[in-house]
Design an enzyme around this catalytic site. Structure first.
Site, PDB file in Angstrom:
ATOM      1  N   GLY A 275      -8.722  -8.668   0.397  1.00 36.69           N
ATOM      2  CA  GLY A 275      -7.518  -8.541   1.219  1.00 36.69           C
ATOM      3  C   GLY A 275      -6.714  -9.826   1.279  1.00 36.69           C
ATOM      4  O   GLY A 275      -5.499  -9.828   1.054  1.00 36.69           O
TER       5      GLY A 275
ATOM      6  N   ARG B 209       0.819  -1.215   0.000  1.00 38.01           N
ATOM      7  CA  ARG B 209       0.000   0.000   0.000  1.00 38.01           C
ATOM      8  C   ARG B 209       0.855   1.269   0.000  1.00 38.01           C
ATOM      9  O   ARG B 209       0.459   2.281  -0.579  1.00 38.01           O
ATOM     10  CB  ARG B 209      -0.948  -0.012   1.202  1.00 38.01           C
ATOM     11  CG  ARG B 209      -2.132  -0.933   0.949  1.00 38.01           C
ATOM     12  CD  ARG B 209      -3.081  -0.969   2.111  1.00 38.01           C
ATOM     13  NE  ARG B 209      -4.370  -1.524   1.692  1.00 38.01           N
ATOM     14  CZ  ARG B 209      -5.343  -1.848   2.523  1.00 38.01           C
ATOM     15  NH1 ARG B 209      -5.192  -1.674   3.820  1.00 38.01           N
ATOM     16  NH2 ARG B 209      -6.477  -2.338   2.057  1.00 38.01           N
TER      17      ARG B 209
ATOM     18  N   GLY C 267     -12.201  -4.496   1.496  1.00 37.25           N
ATOM     19  CA  GLY C 267     -13.628  -4.218   1.624  1.00 37.25           C
ATOM     20  C   GLY C 267     -14.129  -3.247   0.569  1.00 37.25           C
ATOM     21  O   GLY C 267     -15.246  -3.378   0.064  1.00 37.25           O
TER      22      GLY C 267
ATOM     23  N   LYS D 166     -16.750 -17.339   4.283  1.00 34.26           N
ATOM     24  CA  LYS D 166     -18.197 -17.266   4.456  1.00 34.26           C
ATOM     25  C   LYS D 166     -18.953 -16.844   3.221  1.00 34.26           C
ATOM     26  O   LYS D 166     -18.642 -15.839   2.593  1.00 34.26           O
ATOM     27  CB  LYS D 166     -18.507 -16.265   5.576  1.00 34.26           C
ATOM     28  CG  LYS D 166     -18.030 -16.762   6.916  1.00 34.26           C
ATOM     29  CD  LYS D 166     -18.537 -15.878   8.013  1.00 34.26           C
ATOM     30  CE  LYS D 166     -18.246 -16.517   9.358  1.00 34.26           C
ATOM     31  NZ  LYS D 166     -18.539 -15.599  10.453  1.00 34.26           N
TER      32      LYS D 166
HETATM   33  P1  ADP Z   1     -10.729 -11.979   0.907  1.00 34.86           P
HETATM   34  O1  ADP Z   1     -10.085 -11.202   2.025  1.00 34.86           O
HETATM   35  O2  ADP Z   1      -9.761 -12.251  -0.223  1.00 34.86           O
HETATM   36  O3  ADP Z   1     -11.997 -11.343   0.424  1.00 34.86           O
HETATM   37  P2  ADP Z   1     -12.086 -13.722   2.728  1.00 34.86           P
HETATM   38  O4  ADP Z   1     -11.766 -12.787   3.848  1.00 34.86           O
HETATM   39  O5  ADP Z   1     -13.467 -13.805   2.259  1.00 34.86           O
HETATM   40  O6  ADP Z   1     -11.113 -13.417   1.481  1.00 34.86           O
HETATM   41  O7  ADP Z   1     -11.664 -15.204   3.149  1.00 34.86           O
HETATM   42  C1  ADP Z   1     -10.370 -15.509   3.593  1.00 34.86           C
HETATM   43  C2  ADP Z   1     -10.372 -16.581   4.625  1.00 34.86           C
HETATM   44  O8  ADP Z   1     -11.083 -17.723   4.214  1.00 34.86           O
HETATM   45  C3  ADP Z   1      -8.970 -17.048   4.917  1.00 34.86           C
HETATM   46  O9  ADP Z   1      -8.613 -16.686   6.227  1.00 34.86           O
HETATM   47  C4  ADP Z   1      -9.026 -18.553   4.743  1.00 34.86           C
HETATM   48  O10 ADP Z   1      -8.323 -19.263   5.739  1.00 34.86           O
HETATM   49  C5  ADP Z   1     -10.513 -18.836   4.849  1.00 34.86           C
HETATM   50  N1  ADP Z   1     -10.863 -20.093   4.203  1.00 34.86           N
HETATM   51  C6  ADP Z   1     -10.765 -20.420   2.910  1.00 34.86           C
HETATM   52  N2  ADP Z   1     -11.123 -21.699   2.707  1.00 34.86           N
HETATM   53  C7  ADP Z   1     -11.466 -22.210   3.908  1.00 34.86           C
HETATM   54  C8  ADP Z   1     -11.917 -23.485   4.347  1.00 34.86           C
HETATM   55  N3  ADP Z   1     -12.099 -24.492   3.500  1.00 34.86           N
HETATM   56  N4  ADP Z   1     -12.170 -23.645   5.682  1.00 34.86           N
HETATM   57  C9  ADP Z   1     -11.993 -22.623   6.534  1.00 34.86           C
HETATM   58  N5  ADP Z   1     -11.574 -21.391   6.171  1.00 34.86           N
HETATM   59  C10 ADP Z   1     -11.306 -21.188   4.872  1.00 34.86           C
HETATM   60 MG    MG Z   2     -10.528 -11.145   4.193  1.00 32.43          MG
END
Ligand code: ADP
Ligand code: MG
Length: 395
Positions: A352, A37, A375, A199
């Site tokens: 992120g 960043r 976000g 999620k």
């Molecule tokens: P981003 O920040 O790229 O938008 P998210 O915050 O939605 O991504 O999701 C990231 C998290 O999802 C990570 O911490 C990762 O460990 C978790 N994750 C991915 N696959 C699984 C899984 N099968 N079981 C539990 N957690 C998971």
């Molecule tokens: Mg995230």
């Protein structure tokens, strides 16, 4: 899409310019673990300094919740920025107050001053008009380059933009809006979205917004398990959002072939680094086990689809990439995107954790664009108005 006026077209020579940047870098015991960043903010800062503006730089760092927190001072950021710019970066002891005014009074064209963490004041996140006015009074021109904070209507991102004119976008803001905006508005096809993460609840709006625009959505991460449940499969101890299973079922019906789910997963009895893992098909997930990554057959299928795409948008890791061996699926998808870029596709990473995974894999420079806004990128892709962008001047 609305495009705000750019700093490129502002008359900045001899002016005092307040730049809201997003210098919110991850810290480990006072050490910056990823300076992406800070680097991303350099073009705007350099441009202004070279044009003879006096630059006041402002950012938040972490979540001090309106109180001074010595662990969240911007000193490490000032040091790193100084190294990158090859000059000493002076800092104030507070974001505003008499000391800051004195320092600003001494600024000359080509000078740079970094304000202390904005969020040491609760008024920042409250978008307090008095706080916004105090920031506005510092400068002749306002530049918002903090794409990563643009989804928040805070004093330094929204309030101040109504009070200093001109209020324009910096180069990073411009670049983020252009790449994300073009992907949504005029994508080269096929347009493939790759979604993952923990999620499904946090990504419903994104799936809804993307469905009419994309050709395919490849789903990985724990999110896939909620869909598995909606398909009537048993998922053992995998992370499932029970209250979203119905919604997942409806999405599956509506999306038809557009939604592509993993064929199988990498499972283990618990989440521990180096633990013994097994590969199973999605209808063979045993009791007592959880899915922590997509399996190699899914990686192959996703890779095939990604490398054929004209545009790839990736949000959310395919597995628990923080804990090997469950990082394999995420790494493989990062590689597939790199391959797609080399083949001429537009590849965009927004999120992120996904961005962190790409940096970790050493592949950031092989993507067309890695968004610095977690976000903010998500909300933009969901079609929401970003208050920090909306408050800027129109072209
Ligand atoms: P981003 O920040 O790229 O938008 P998210 O915050 O939605 O991504 O999701 C990231 C998290 O999802 C990570 O911490 C990762 O460990 C978790 N994750 C991915 N696959 C699984 C899984 N099968 N079981 C539990 N957690 C998971
Ligand atoms: Mg995230």
């Amino acid at each position: 899409m609305r495009v705000p006026r750019s700093v490129r077209d502002a008359d900045v020579a001899g002016k005092t310019v307040l730049v809201r940047a997003d210098l919110n870098v991850p810290l480990d015991d006072g050490r910056i673990t990823d300076d992406t960043r800070i680097r991303a903010s350099l073009p705007t800062i350099r441009f202004l300094l070279e044009r003879g503006a006096a630059v006041i730089l402002a950012s938040h760092l972490g979540r001090p919740k309106g109180k001074v927190n010595d662990a969240l001072r911007l000193k490490p950021v000032a040091d790193r920025l100084g190294q990158l710019l090859g000059r000493n970066v002076r800092m104030t002891g507070d974001a505003l107050g008499p000391g800051v005014q004195v320092a600003i009074g001494k600024l000359r064209p080509g000078d740079l001053l970094l304000l202390e963490n904005l969020r040491f004041h609760a008024e920042e996140e409250a978008n307090d008009p008095g706080f916004a006015k105090a920031l506005a009074d510092m400068a002749d021109i306002y530049v918002n380059d903090a794409f990563g904070s643009a989804h928040r209507a805070h004093a330094s991102t929204e309030g101040v933009a109504h009070l200093v004119k001109p209020a324009v976008s910096g180069f990073l803001m411009e670049k983020e809006l252009r790449y994300l905006g073009e992907a949504l508005g005029d994508p080269k096809r096929p347009f493939v979205a790759v979604l993952g993460g923990a999620k499904v609840s946090g990504k419903i709006d994104l799936i809804e917004a993307l469905l009419p625009k994309v050709d395919e959505i490849l789903i990985g991460g724990a999110m896939a398990c909620t869909f598995f449940r909606a398909m009537g499969l048993s998922v053992g101890r995998s992370l499932v959002e029970e209250d979203r299973v119905d919604m997942a079922r409806q999405l599956l019906e509506r999306a038809g072939k557009k939604l592509v789910l993993p064929r199988g997963g990498v499972i283990a009895s618990e989440l521990k680094e180096g633990i013994t893992s097994l590969t199973v098909l999605r209808d063979r997930i045993p009791h007592g086990f959880a899915v922590y990554d997509v399996d190699p057959s899914t990686v192959r299928e996703f890779t095939d689809r990604i490398v054929r795409a004209g545009t790839v948008l990736w949000n959310g890791p395919m597995g628990v990439f923080e804990t090997p061996p469950f990082d394999a699926g995420t790494r493989a998808v990062a590689l597939a995107l790199a391959e797609a870029t080399a083949a001429g596709a537009i590849t965009i990473v927004g999120g992120g954790d996904s961005a962190a995974a790409v940096v970790q894999a050493g592949l950031a420079d092989q993507m067309t664009h890695v968004s610095t806004g977690g976000g903010a990128a998500l909300e933009f892709l969901e079609g929401k108005v970003l208050p920090g962008v909306a408050a800027l001047d129109d072209v």
